[in-house]
Scaffold this motif. Structure first.
Motif, mmCIF file in Angstrom:
data_model
loop_
_atom_site.group_PDB
_atom_site.id
_atom_site.type_symbol
_atom_site.label_atom_id
_atom_site.label_comp_id
_atom_site.label_asym_id
_atom_site.label_seq_id
_atom_site.Cartn_x
_atom_site.Cartn_y
_atom_site.Cartn_z
ATOM 1 N N ALA A 81 0.835 -1.197 0.000
ATOM 2 C CA ALA A 81 0.000 0.000 0.000
ATOM 3 C C ALA A 81 0.874 1.253 0.000
ATOM 4 O O ALA A 81 0.559 2.267 -0.664
ATOM 5 C CB ALA A 81 -0.937 -0.009 1.204
ATOM 6 N N SER A 82 1.982 1.213 0.732
ATOM 7 C CA SER A 82 2.901 2.356 0.766
ATOM 8 C C SER A 82 3.534 2.584 -0.604
ATOM 9 O O SER A 82 3.688 3.731 -1.059
ATOM 10 C CB SER A 82 4.004 2.114 1.797
ATOM 11 N N GLN A 83 3.912 1.478 -1.270
ATOM 12 C CA GLN A 83 4.491 1.592 -2.609
ATOM 13 C C GLN A 83 3.484 2.168 -3.592
ATOM 14 O O GLN A 83 3.830 2.956 -4.488
ATOM 15 C CB GLN A 83 4.973 0.217 -3.085
ATOM 16 N N MET A 84 2.203 1.773 -3.404
ATOM 17 C CA MET A 84 1.161 2.313 -4.276
ATOM 18 C C MET A 84 1.059 3.827 -4.114
ATOM 19 O O MET A 84 0.931 4.577 -5.104
ATOM 20 C CB MET A 84 -0.177 1.652 -3.936
ATOM 21 N N ILE A 85 1.125 4.273 -2.893
ATOM 22 C CA ILE A 85 1.078 5.714 -2.634
ATOM 23 C C ILE A 85 2.303 6.396 -3.257
ATOM 24 O O ILE A 85 2.203 7.496 -3.831
ATOM 25 C CB ILE A 85 0.993 5.982 -1.127
ATOM 26 N N GLN A 86 3.463 5.754 -3.161
ATOM 27 C CA GLN A 86 4.678 6.310 -3.747
ATOM 28 C C GLN A 86 4.546 6.448 -5.255
ATOM 29 O O GLN A 86 4.907 7.471 -5.847
ATOM 30 C CB GLN A 86 5.878 5.414 -3.385
ATOM 31 N N VAL A 87 4.006 5.400 -5.891
ATOM 32 C CA VAL A 87 3.812 5.431 -7.347
ATOM 33 C C VAL A 87 2.862 6.553 -7.729
ATOM 34 O O VAL A 87 3.108 7.340 -8.670
ATOM 35 C CB VAL A 87 3.279 4.072 -7.854
ATOM 36 N N LEU A 88 1.737 6.625 -7.026
ATOM 37 C CA LEU A 88 0.755 7.661 -7.329
ATOM 38 C C LEU A 88 1.331 9.054 -7.070
ATOM 39 O O LEU A 88 0.982 10.029 -7.751
ATOM 40 C CB LEU A 88 -0.512 7.437 -6.507
ATOM 41 N N THR A 89 2.215 9.177 -6.085
ATOM 42 C CA THR A 89 2.869 10.460 -5.808
ATOM 43 C C THR A 89 3.675 10.910 -7.020
ATOM 44 O O THR A 89 3.667 12.081 -7.430
ATOM 45 C CB THR A 89 3.774 10.344 -4.565
ATOM 46 N N GLU A 90 4.376 9.957 -7.600
ATOM 47 C CA GLU A 90 5.166 10.268 -8.798
ATOM 48 C C GLU A 90 4.266 10.633 -9.964
ATOM 49 O O GLU A 90 4.558 11.543 -10.757
ATOM 50 C CB GLU A 90 6.057 9.082 -9.154
ATOM 51 N N VAL A 91 3.157 9.929 -10.111
ATOM 52 C CA VAL A 91 2.221 10.224 -11.197
ATOM 53 C C VAL A 91 1.676 11.645 -11.043
ATOM 54 O O VAL A 91 1.634 12.432 -12.013
ATOM 55 C CB VAL A 91 1.070 9.204 -11.209
ATOM 56 N N TYR A 92 1.259 11.980 -9.818
ATOM 57 C CA TYR A 92 0.701 13.311 -9.586
ATOM 58 C C TYR A 92 1.768 14.391 -9.749
ATOM 59 O O TYR A 92 1.484 15.521 -10.207
ATOM 60 C CB TYR A 92 0.072 13.404 -8.204
ATOM 61 N N ASP A 93 2.999 14.047 -9.402
ATOM 62 C CA ASP A 93 4.095 15.008 -9.582
ATOM 63 C C ASP A 93 4.280 15.321 -11.068
ATOM 64 O O ASP A 93 4.443 16.493 -11.458
ATOM 65 C CB ASP A 93 5.385 14.436 -8.990
ATOM 66 N N ARG A 94 4.293 14.286 -11.903
ATOM 67 C CA ARG A 94 4.439 14.480 -13.339
ATOM 68 C C ARG A 94 3.239 15.238 -13.907
ATOM 69 O O ARG A 94 3.387 16.151 -14.731
ATOM 70 C CB ARG A 94 4.592 13.123 -14.043
ATOM 71 N N LEU A 95 2.019 14.857 -13.418
ATOM 72 C CA LEU A 95 0.796 15.454 -13.947
ATOM 73 C C LEU A 95 0.677 16.928 -13.581
ATOM 74 O O LEU A 95 0.312 17.767 -14.418
ATOM 75 C CB LEU A 95 -0.423 14.691 -13.427
ATOM 76 N N ILE A 96 1.031 17.264 -12.363
ATOM 77 C CA ILE A 96 0.770 18.610 -11.868
ATOM 78 C C ILE A 96 1.943 19.547 -12.151
ATOM 79 O O ILE A 96 1.755 20.692 -12.595
ATOM 80 C CB ILE A 96 0.460 18.579 -10.371
ATOM 81 N N LEU A 97 3.160 19.058 -11.910
ATOM 82 C CA LEU A 97 4.309 19.944 -11.983
ATOM 83 C C LEU A 97 5.026 19.928 -13.329
ATOM 84 O O LEU A 97 5.689 20.893 -13.700
ATOM 85 C CB LEU A 97 5.313 19.596 -10.862
ATOM 86 N N GLN A 98 4.933 18.809 -14.019
ATOM 87 C CA GLN A 98 5.741 18.684 -15.237
ATOM 88 C C GLN A 98 4.896 18.699 -16.515
ATOM 89 O O GLN A 98 5.410 18.532 -17.620
ATOM 90 C CB GLN A 98 6.566 17.400 -15.183
ATOM 91 N N THR A 99 3.599 18.785 -16.377
ATOM 92 C CA THR A 99 2.742 18.839 -17.562
ATOM 93 C C THR A 99 2.132 20.246 -17.651
ATOM 94 O O THR A 99 1.598 20.749 -16.673
ATOM 95 C CB THR A 99 1.629 17.790 -17.487
ATOM 96 N N GLY A 100 2.207 20.849 -18.759
ATOM 97 C CA GLY A 100 1.610 22.189 -18.884
ATOM 98 C C GLY A 100 2.032 22.840 -20.194
ATOM 99 O O GLY A 100 2.820 22.299 -20.977
ATOM 100 N N VAL A 101 1.545 24.034 -20.429
ATOM 101 C CA VAL A 101 1.836 24.756 -21.671
ATOM 102 C C VAL A 101 3.060 25.648 -21.437
ATOM 103 O O VAL A 101 3.146 26.326 -20.423
ATOM 104 C CB VAL A 101 0.609 25.596 -22.101
#
Length: 627
Positions: free
Chosen positions: A607-627
């Motif tokens: 479950a902790s690893q799942m949270i870690q993976v999702l953290t990385e996904v949200y990091d890419r989605l929020i901070l590294q994706t944009g115009v």
């Protein structure tokens, strides 16, 4: 459709569920040696799925931790409690029967009845060889005194044992009251907690442990039912928890409990002539009877009552035939017809010589004394009880409406306890002393001074140093009342059995022959006394001769002791089996918990690893994706 952070929420529920399982496993391991602790497990279920309005329909939303529950099976609890009360009962019987067995021992280390009785008759044989010798007669009287002392000692030890049992009964009553208070308190605490929707596991374990202990003391019945809100038609979450003991008598009703108390009997309330003073009757503090004679009491209390009061079910009982006022004393007299064989012989009588309590129908009356009426065959057919006119004892007197009613004195306890063995001792000393004294004082019998012979065996008075001598029961006349206050052998008991002080001081008072002109060397009386030893026509005790007393008593003791040992061992084995079955469900297995620890640790890590993976996904989605 689910939110952007839907997956993170799912992982979070897995993390909390694994954390709850890990904590519960840790709690189990920590309590592996805790008495009464029940293994706990986490109950989980999948969370309600969410409609996503997509082609795949619904998406799982994680896991819900529903509850932490005890692993407990009520079926095995009930089996354990029912068996445990038998273990307690036979534990007490085994312990005290062993003591009684020791009291009647007769071996190389302890001189018992047979040894002392044989020594007395060996001394009598020496008197026969030289009937005129004062020394041999003195030696015989000394051995006769040893026999009396033996019965005094055994009777005293039985009375002390009865007092010990009586004190233990008081302790068990206090123990029951203590359990009742604790259970009622736990019931209230459990309901306060469970009204919030949670389960009070640890408190329920404590309560079940108290029931375990209570079931050893007495028979226990437990019932738990939900409490409903009738007005709103819902389950409140609270429970009514009822504990009944001793065959259905209420002890605890949720937060209320009922206490027992021990009330000492007065001297005029004794059930048996040889009972120790101050024996306790158990009563509820609210005034209700406890029904001590019930066979449903169970547990250690049942065993203790059986040992203290067991009379082999030979209580006094009969039917009222008349109630009349004695014109001389002004007191009412209740005549009771009897038919039981053991009530037809005054030597077998166990009625108290200090008055007692008789139950006539459903009413109790105190009596002061009693008389017996013999028929032509020499058997008692009727007892006449003088009812006390003391208003402190009897606020009202029996009337003619009591005629035809059943009468009982004492309780019928179908076990051979202390009162039974006291009665056996009393019956033997009365029968033997009467037969011996009858031979000694037969017509024409004279002592060493040529005077009419006197008796050897007497009774010591309780209040002074005088001794009481008795009338020969052959003097009883059919239809003529004989009172309990008369000088009959009924007054003689094993505790006051004694040898005449006059003969102890002057052996020439002991008669050896009949006929004043026959000389001191004659020994026809000694011949008759020797015949008493083996001739069942002269003296019979339970169909045996005088010297077989110990064999008769030991046959009873051996049977009861063997039965108590067998049943105790059997119920202990059954208890071990039931406890093993119970522990297989509720007990903590360290090996199993070790495996669970690894399993839940992996789940937590995943479950902790799942949270870690999702953290990385949200990091890419929020901070590294944009115009």
């Amino acid at each position: 459709m689910g939110s952007t952070f839907f997956g993170l929420n799912i992982a979070y529920t897995g993390l909390t569920a694994a954390n709850a399982a890990l904590n519960t496993t840790g709690n189990n391991i920590a309590n592996v040696e805790t008495e009464g602790y029940s293994r706990q497990t986490v109950t989980q279920q999948a969370s309600d799925a969410l409609r996503t309005y997509t082609t795949y329909g619904c998406a799982g939303s994680g896991v819900d931790t529903i509850s932490i529950d005890r692993n407990r099976d009520a079926f095995y609890d009930f089996k354990y409690w029912n068996n445990n009360n038998k273990v307690g009962e036979y534990e007490e019987k085994q312990y005290y029967m062993q003591q009684i067995e020791d009291l009647f021992s007769d071996d190389k280390t302890i001189e018992g009845f047979t040894t002392i009785f044989n020594e007395m008759y060996s001394a009598l044989a020496e008197v026969q060889k030289n009937a005129g010798d004062a020394t041999t007669k003195s030696q015989f009287i000394g051995f006769a005194n040893n026999l009396a002392y033996y019965f005094n000692t055994v009777s005293e030890n039985l009375m002390n044992m009865q007092l010990d049992i009586n004190a233990e009964i008081k302790n068990k009553v206090d123990e029951i009251n203590s359990y009742a208070r604790e259970i009622a308190s736990l019931n209230q605490q459990i309901n306060v907690i469970e009204l919030t929707g949670t389960t009070a596991n640890e408190l329920r374990d404590q309560r079940d442990l108290l029931i375990d202990k209570l079931s050893l003391v007495t028979n226990v019945e437990v019932r738990e039912t939900p409490i409903y809100d009738v007005n709103n038609g819902r389950d409140t979450g609270a429970k009514r928890y009822v504990v009944q003991i001793a065959g259905g008598q209420m002890l605890v009703d949720t937060g209320e409990y009922y206490e027992l108390e021990c009330v000492a009997r007065a001297s005029y309330e004794a059930n048996n002539q040889s009972d120790a003073l101050g024996l306790f009757d158990i009563k509820w503090k609210n005034g209700n009877d406890f029904y001590m004679s019930s066979n449903l009491i169970g547990g250690q209390l049942q065993g203790l009552i059986a040992m203290r009061d067991g009379n082999n079910a030979e209580q006094f009982h009969g039917v009222v035939s008349s109630i009349e006022r004695n014109q001389t004393t002004g007191k009412n007299e209740v005549a009771v017809d009897v038919t039981a064989d053991y009530l037809k012989d005054l030597n077998k009588c166990t009625l108290s010589d200090d008055g007692g309590v008789m139950q006539i129908g459903n009413q109790e009356f105190y009596y002061d004394t009693f008389k017996v009426i013999y028929n032509d065959a020499g058997e008692i057919t009727q007892y006449i009880f003088e009812i006390s006119d003391d208003l402190a004892k009897n606020s009202y007197q029996p009337n003619s409406s009591r005629i035809g009613k059943d009468v009982e004195i004492g309780a019928s306890i179908d076990y051979q306890g202390v009162p039974y063995y006291q009665q056996q001792l009393n019956e033997w000393v009365r029968t033997f002393a009467e037969a011996f004294n009858r031979i000694l004082t037969q017509e024409g019998s004279v002592d060493g001074y040529g005077n009419d012979a006197d008796v050897l065996f007497v009774a010591n008075e309780a209040t002074d140093i005088t001794q009481r001598k008795f009338l020969d029961s052959r003097n009883k006349v059919a239809g003529t009342p004989i009172s309990s206050t008369d000088d009959t052998y009924y007054y003689l008991t094993a505790s006051n059995f004694a040898v005449s002080k006059e003969m102890l001081e002057d052996s020439e008072l002991f008669a050896t022959h009949t006929g004043k002109g026959t000389g001191q060397e004659a020994y026809d009386v000694i011949d008759d006394l020797n015949d008493l030893r083996t001739n069942k026509d002269v003296m019979s005790f339970r169909g045996c001769n005088a010297g077989d007393f110990l064999q008769c008593i030991l046959s009873d003791i051996s049977l009861n002791a063997s039965s108590a040992n067998s049943f105790y061992a059997s119920y202990q084995n059954i208890e071990a089996v039931i406890d093993t079955q119970r522990l297989s469900i509720s007990g903590v297995d360290t090996d199993e918990e070790s495996l669970n620890l690894v399993q839940f640790q992996h789940a937590y890590n995943l479950a902790s690893q799942m949270i870690q993976v999702l953290t990385e996904v949200y990091d890419r989605l929020i901070l590294q994706t944009g115009v």
